[in-house]
Each structure stands twice: as C-alpha cells, then as structure tokens.
Design an enzyme around this catalytic site. Structure first.
Site, mmCIF file in Angstrom:
data_model
loop_
_atom_site.group_PDB
_atom_site.id
_atom_site.type_symbol
_atom_site.label_atom_id
_atom_site.label_comp_id
_atom_site.label_asym_id
_atom_site.label_seq_id
_atom_site.Cartn_x
_atom_site.Cartn_y
_atom_site.Cartn_z
ATOM 1 N N ARG A 166 0.841 -1.201 0.000
ATOM 2 C CA ARG A 166 0.000 0.000 0.000
ATOM 3 C C ARG A 166 0.875 1.250 0.000
ATOM 4 O O ARG A 166 0.640 2.189 -0.731
ATOM 5 C CB ARG A 166 -0.943 -0.008 1.200
ATOM 6 C CG ARG A 166 -2.196 -0.847 1.023
ATOM 7 C CD ARG A 166 -1.952 -2.283 0.624
ATOM 8 N NE ARG A 166 -3.137 -3.093 0.490
ATOM 9 C CZ ARG A 166 -3.589 -3.933 1.429
ATOM 10 N NH1 ARG A 166 -2.931 -4.101 2.564
ATOM 11 N NH2 ARG A 166 -4.673 -4.633 1.203
ATOM 12 N N ASP A 195 0.611 -6.694 -3.268
ATOM 13 C CA ASP A 195 -0.812 -6.475 -2.992
ATOM 14 C C ASP A 195 -1.474 -5.823 -4.204
ATOM 15 O O ASP A 195 -0.812 -5.577 -5.214
ATOM 16 C CB ASP A 195 -1.022 -5.655 -1.706
ATOM 17 C CG ASP A 195 -2.207 -6.202 -0.919
ATOM 18 O OD1 ASP A 195 -3.300 -6.270 -1.505
ATOM 19 O OD2 ASP A 195 -2.028 -6.586 0.244
ATOM 20 N N HIS A 267 -5.698 -10.660 -3.828
ATOM 21 C CA HIS A 267 -4.818 -9.483 -3.728
ATOM 22 C C HIS A 267 -3.820 -9.455 -4.890
ATOM 23 O O HIS A 267 -2.633 -9.187 -4.698
ATOM 24 C CB HIS A 267 -4.110 -9.456 -2.367
ATOM 25 C CG HIS A 267 -5.034 -9.105 -1.231
ATOM 26 N ND1 HIS A 267 -5.542 -7.846 -1.045
ATOM 27 C CD2 HIS A 267 -5.548 -9.871 -0.232
ATOM 28 C CE1 HIS A 267 -6.332 -7.832 0.030
ATOM 29 N NE2 HIS A 267 -6.351 -9.052 0.525
ATOM 30 N N GLU A 333 -8.714 -13.239 1.890
ATOM 31 C CA GLU A 333 -9.588 -12.323 1.167
ATOM 32 C C GLU A 333 -9.571 -12.541 -0.350
ATOM 33 O O GLU A 333 -9.238 -11.637 -1.118
ATOM 34 C CB GLU A 333 -9.168 -10.867 1.499
ATOM 35 C CG GLU A 333 -9.328 -10.549 2.969
ATOM 36 C CD GLU A 333 -8.904 -9.142 3.349
ATOM 37 O OE1 GLU A 333 -9.544 -8.567 4.237
ATOM 38 O OE2 GLU A 333 -7.924 -8.612 2.765
HETATM 39 C C1 ACM Z 1 -5.451 -9.560 6.381
HETATM 40 O O1 ACM Z 1 -5.516 -8.661 7.226
HETATM 41 N N1 ACM Z 1 -6.158 -9.472 5.266
HETATM 42 C C2 ACM Z 1 -4.604 -10.719 6.565
#
Ligand code: ACM
Ligand code: ZN
Length: 626
Positions: A166, A195, A267, A333
């Site tokens: 990020r 990411d 991601h 995610e």
């Molecule tokens: C996470 O915080 N998505 C591992």
C-alpha cells in the site's frame, strides 16, 4: 551477599536503589526477563574497559556491542580474545553449556566485570539486555547496576509485519525497522511484498512486475469513501533482488529471519495489470493497479496452467533470495466471483472433483504448498486457508480473531497468532477518540489491549497449545504513508508485543510495565528522535465527576523526564499553560462545571493527547447559599 528476589520485588528494589543513587538509571528491561537477581554496586564503563570473546561467532556480537557503545556513549572500547583483568565485558559462549533454550542467555553484571553467556541468538539477546542496562547517554554516568539475569523466550516465533504494497519505505528505513525488531527480542520480519496496490519485489523472469505492477496512477486521500478523492500523483517503486538480499543479510546479523509474502490467489490486481492473461476468462482485463483500499474481485485464475507456471517461477526467485524456512503465500480475502463464471475455473472444479470454489481455493493452496515443500520450504497462510481443507503442512496465521488459530491447532497445525481481537492489528487506532488520533483504518488497539493478550488460547488442550508457535503484530499501511507514521504506529505497542511474545505470563505486570518501564523506554526513543505516540498522562482518564471540588493527584508523565501541563478552561493544554507539579485542587461553584485537561509533553516536545475530566457541581446556586 546476593539475595534472590521475585521479579517484582527485584524491580521495586532497583527503583528504590536508583532513587537512592540518582546517578544510576532504573534498569527497566523490556521484555521482562525470567529471573532477575539484584547484586551490590555497579560496573563502571571507562576507557580501561575491554570487550572479550570466546569464539569467532561471539566476536561478531562483541563488535556489534562495541559499535553501539561508540555511537551511543562516545566510548571506544577494544575487542580482543580472552581479555582478562579488571573491567572486562566478556561475550562467552563457552559458559552457555546449561542453557537449554537456543535463544536463552545469562547476564551477570558485577562491579568487577560483565559476563554474557549464550550461543548465537542467546548471546545477542544478552547483549540487547545489557544495552538496556546501559545509560542511554554518557552524561548520565557510565554505570551498569549489578544484576544477574537468566532469561529465555516463551515463543520461538516472535514477529512484526510490514505492508509495503500500500505504501513503501526506503531500504534504510526497512533496516531501522529490523533494528527495532531485534532490540525488543523479536526474531521475524514478515515482509508483505505484494498487494492490489503495488508489487514490490523485482522478479527477473517477469520484468513487467517492476515496470507496471509496481506503480499506480494515483492514490485515495482521506478516509475510504466512495466516490473518494484522489491525489492525482503516480506512486510506486520496488525493491531490487540485490536490495532484498541486503535486507536478508542485515536481518540475519541481528538474528532476525525475513519471511517474504507473495499474495495468492487474491490481492493480485497489481500483478494482473502487468500480466492480464493470468486473470479469469477468455480475454481478461484490462486491469489497473488499485488506487484505493479494500478487497477486489480481480484474482488469479485458478483454472489456467499459466497461473501456476507464473506463481512457481515467482516463488523460485523468491526462494533464492530468502533463506527462511517459511514462505508466506497469503491466501486471505479471495473473492470467488470471477471463478464462479470462468470456464477455466469451472473446468478445474469438474476435472478435480471439487465441490465448489472454496475447494478450488484449497486446491490452489495445496498445489502451491507441494511446490514450496519440493524446494525444502514450508508455507504460512492467513486463516482463510482453513476453508475448503487445510494444506497438509501449512502453518496458519490467525488474523480474524483467534478462532482460526484454535481450529488449526486442534487439527494439529502450527499457528501464529496475529488476531486483530488481541490488538495485534497495529493499523488500528491507539486511543478511543477518533478525533484525537491521526487518520487510521479504524478499530481500536490500545497499549493495554496488546499487553493483556495471551496468544495461547485457554480453549486448547496442553498438547494443542504446543501448536501455538508464536505471535506477531501486523502493520498494514493503507493510511501509513511515511516512515515517521510507521514509527508512531509501532511505538509504544511494540513494547507490549515484545513482552507477550517473550515473557512468561506469570511474570507480566501491567502496572510496572506501563508506569515504569514504558516511560523509561520512551525516554530513550525520545532522545534518538524516533517518532512514537506519547501515551496519555498516567493516573487520569476521561471522566465526569459530580462534586463541588476535586483534587487531581498522583498524575505522572508517561515519558520519563516529561512534563504535564493542564488547563481548567476547556482549552487544549500546552507548554504555555500551568505545569502540574503537585496535587491540583479544582473548585466548582454551585451550578457550574470545570473541564480539567492534562497533556504530557516529552523532553523532545512530542506531546500526548489530552485527558479530560469534567467536574460538575449539580447543586442549585440558591441552595448553596444557605
Ligand atoms: C489480512 O488482514 N487481510 C490478513
Ligand atoms: Zn478462472
């Protein structure tokens, strides 16, 4: 003659001892050691002091110590093998024979000399404790109090994570971060390298990762609102393999292992921007390196063989750079939307006899694990890798609370606790009032919350508890743009992490930690110009008091040497206001209220949030006149 005291009594003695002899600083050690015996007198460092060592490996640590003393205390001490005589600081692995924990150590300070016993990491930690016993600058006098310390960590894995996807930070700062890790006896740096918003590690076989995936066109500013506001500025960069190797070597010299994380299968938006054919469907894309925060549907296609070729090639290069036993493969995610409609993914589900997309995710993790295992390494994944069946040898990083960790331990898998419910998400704000904290992602992780955490859940049996191999805090950087803010984010919570990772829970003590040791360590940071969040004044909380008068007493600065300033007029206190030196009585006339606000200002000028106590005299004025 020396007496053995319990740890707390020992700390109390050291405090009173220090008060009696003002030139000797309080030995405020973080993390609290296992056994601490207090001796008589001090060892005094002088130009006559020699640093001795037993083996070549000890010599490296001795030289490290020499460099520290030179820089911090402006004292140049010679390092030589087998020095004898008065005033010797001896780095001695030969006498480490009965220390069973590979990171354990013994440190004996007496007026005649200092002996550090341990091997490798153990000897290094003996040195870190000795550094904490030293005065933090030469002006304080060069004395070290006589003590005997025997110490070993609770957990073998003690980690701190940093998200550079990020926002990224220069290599010089990554090294400073590793210094913090090592100083507080953590042993793992989890480097989150990829990411949606940026891919940060050079992969020679796929040059577009550095050329394309490492840059986004602009970045969201302020809170994550849609439609958001963007800065219009291209942002990005990546670490070369040479730089990453430099970090690995720097960390290894400090007994810190670097675990790289390559996120898959989610991601992946930045990687797909560079190599769109790895997305789902016939003509995937175009993709754009993400410009705001969240969880995105753009994930690697789990049906195409090219995806696995790419990931294995990337892992080959990553494994060649990072010698860590573990490779972190993400796994968190990963929305399944694209997979549900992708002919390749659906064919994979059918061909492999998988029940659904969750089992497809599991297929990906199993397959990658097999590949990583074939290279002699093991995988770590976030707790979502439990869904659809855990890969046989995987270690689980439990982040969505402790439940995933409990499930994994019951299944016989090793677990690293990074539970956000334990306060281990250091991107969460440090105080309850959003208006008094800098921009953050939300959530609340106070120093006390982190300190209170016990990473080994009581719900586990004794055998299952052995699978909790350690603990880690995570520093996600959506709202952390600068090295200064990273420092603000980790201090003082890193102290609490250090203690829950190292110290036997029976030896933890919040009072001692928060009122003595944290203030002492913050004062050291304050002198090194490291940024930290100044905790609120000790002895006061936001409150409403119904009374006609109230005396505020026993307020203390949260930073040793800091001052407390206060107001009673609801203005935010500053160093132009009254200084709190002794008890302050606030008188409130009937029917009125007073707002007492107090702030700590550290020697550097860094200041805390105010604490606010409203005193309300609810008596009606006419009644008071009788
Ligand atoms: C996470 O915080 N998505 C591992
Ligand atoms: Zn697909």
């Amino acid at each position: 003659m020396k007496k053995i005291y319990s740890f707390l009594l020992a700390m109390w003695c050291l405090v009173t001892y220090a008060l009696a002899q003002e030139t000797t600083p309080v030995p405020a050690i973080i993390p609290a050691p296992d056994v601490l015996q207090v001796g008589d007198g001090n060892f005094t460092l002088s130009a006559a002091t020699r640093i001795a060592y037993d083996s070549d490996a000890d010599r490296e640590i001795a030289v490290f110590f020499q460099a520290y003393v030179r820089e911090a205390l402006q004292l140049d001490l010679p390092v030589q093998p087998n020095a004898t005589g008065a005033s010797v600081i001896h780095f001695a692995s030969k006498k480490a024979g009965d220390i069973t924990n590979p990171e354990g150590y013994e440190l004996v300070v007496s007026p005649g000399g200092i002996a550090l016993h341990g091997k490798g990491a153990g000897l290094f930690y003996a040195m870190q404790t000795l550094i904490q016993l030293l005065p933090s600058d030469a002006e304080a006098g060069l004395m070290v109090p006589a003590v005997t310390i025997r110490d070993a960590p609770r957990y073998a894995y003690r980690g701190l994570h940093l998200d550079v996807g990020r926002h990224m930070f220069p290599i010089s700062f990554i090294k400073k971060y590793i210094d913090f890790i090592a100083a507080y006896k953590l042993n793992t740096f989890h480097w989150h390298l990829t990411d949606d918003q940026g891919w940060r590690i050079e992969i020679k076989k796929y040059p577009k990762l550095a050329e394309v995936a490492a840059f986004r066109d602009q970045t969201l500013i302020g809170r994550n609102r849609r439609p958001g506001m963007y800065d219009g500025a291209r942002y990005g960069g990546f670490y070369t393999q040479e730089e990453a190797r430099e970090v690995v070597a720097y960390a290894a010299a400090r007994y810190v292992t670097v675990i790289p994380e390559i996120e898959l299968p989610g991601h992946a938006q930045a990687a797909l921007t560079a190599y769109p054919h790895l997305g789902c469907g016939e003509n995937p894309g175009p993709y754009h390196v993400a410009q705001h925060w969240g969880v995105f549907e753009e994930v690697f296609c789990a049906g195409k063989e090219e995806t696995f070729t790419f990931l294995e090639d990337v892992l080959d290069e990553v494994i060649a750079i990072f010698p860590s036993a573990y490779i972190h493969i993400g796994g968190d995610e990963c929305p399944k939307d694209r997979w549900e409609t992708c002919p390749y993914c659906q064919k994979r589900i059918k061909d492999e006899g998988l029940a659904d997309e969750h089992e497809l995710q599991s297929y990906v993790i199993h397959r990658i694990e097999k590949y990583v295992n074939s290279k002699g390494r093991r995988i770590i994944g976030w707790d979502e890798i439990l869904e659809g069946g855990l890969a046989p040898d995987a270690t689980v990083m439990s982040w969505r609370g402790e439940a995933g960790g409990i499930d994994a331990a019951k299944l016989g898998h090793d677990v690293i606790m990074t539970a956000n419910s334990y306060g281990l998400y250091f991107d969460h704000k440090q105080g309850p009032d959003v208006n008094r904290e800098p921009l953050n992602i939300g959530g609340l992780s106070t120093l006390q919350k982190v300190y209170s955490a016990d990473p080994t859940p009581q719900a586990l049996s004794a055998a299952e508890k052995k699978h909790i191999i350690g603990v880690q805090a995570n520093v996600w950087t959506e709202y952390i743009e600068t090295p200064n803010k990273v420092e603000f984010t980790i201090f003082p919570r890193l102290f609490a992490l250090s203690e829950i990772a190292w110290t036997d829970p029976a030896k933890k003590n919040w009072q001692d930690f928060s009122t003595l040791r944290v203030p002492a360590h913050l004062a050291r940071l304050d002198r090194t110009e490291t940024v930290y969040r100044v905790p609120e004044v000790l002895g006061l909380q936001d409150t409403v008091i119904y009374a006609s008068e109230h005396t505020f007493n026993q307020l203390r600065s949260s930073v040793a040497g800091g001052k407390i300033y206060y107001t009673i007029d609801n203005f935010d206190p500053s160093d132009t206001d009254l200084e709190y030196r002794e008890a302050v009585k606030v008188v409130v006339p009937p029917g009125e209220e007073r707002v007492f606000k107090a702030t700590v200002i550290a020697p550097s000028g860094r200041r805390s949030n105010y604490v606010r106590a409203v005193i309300v005299n609810s008596k009606r004025p006419d009644m008071a006149m009788n």
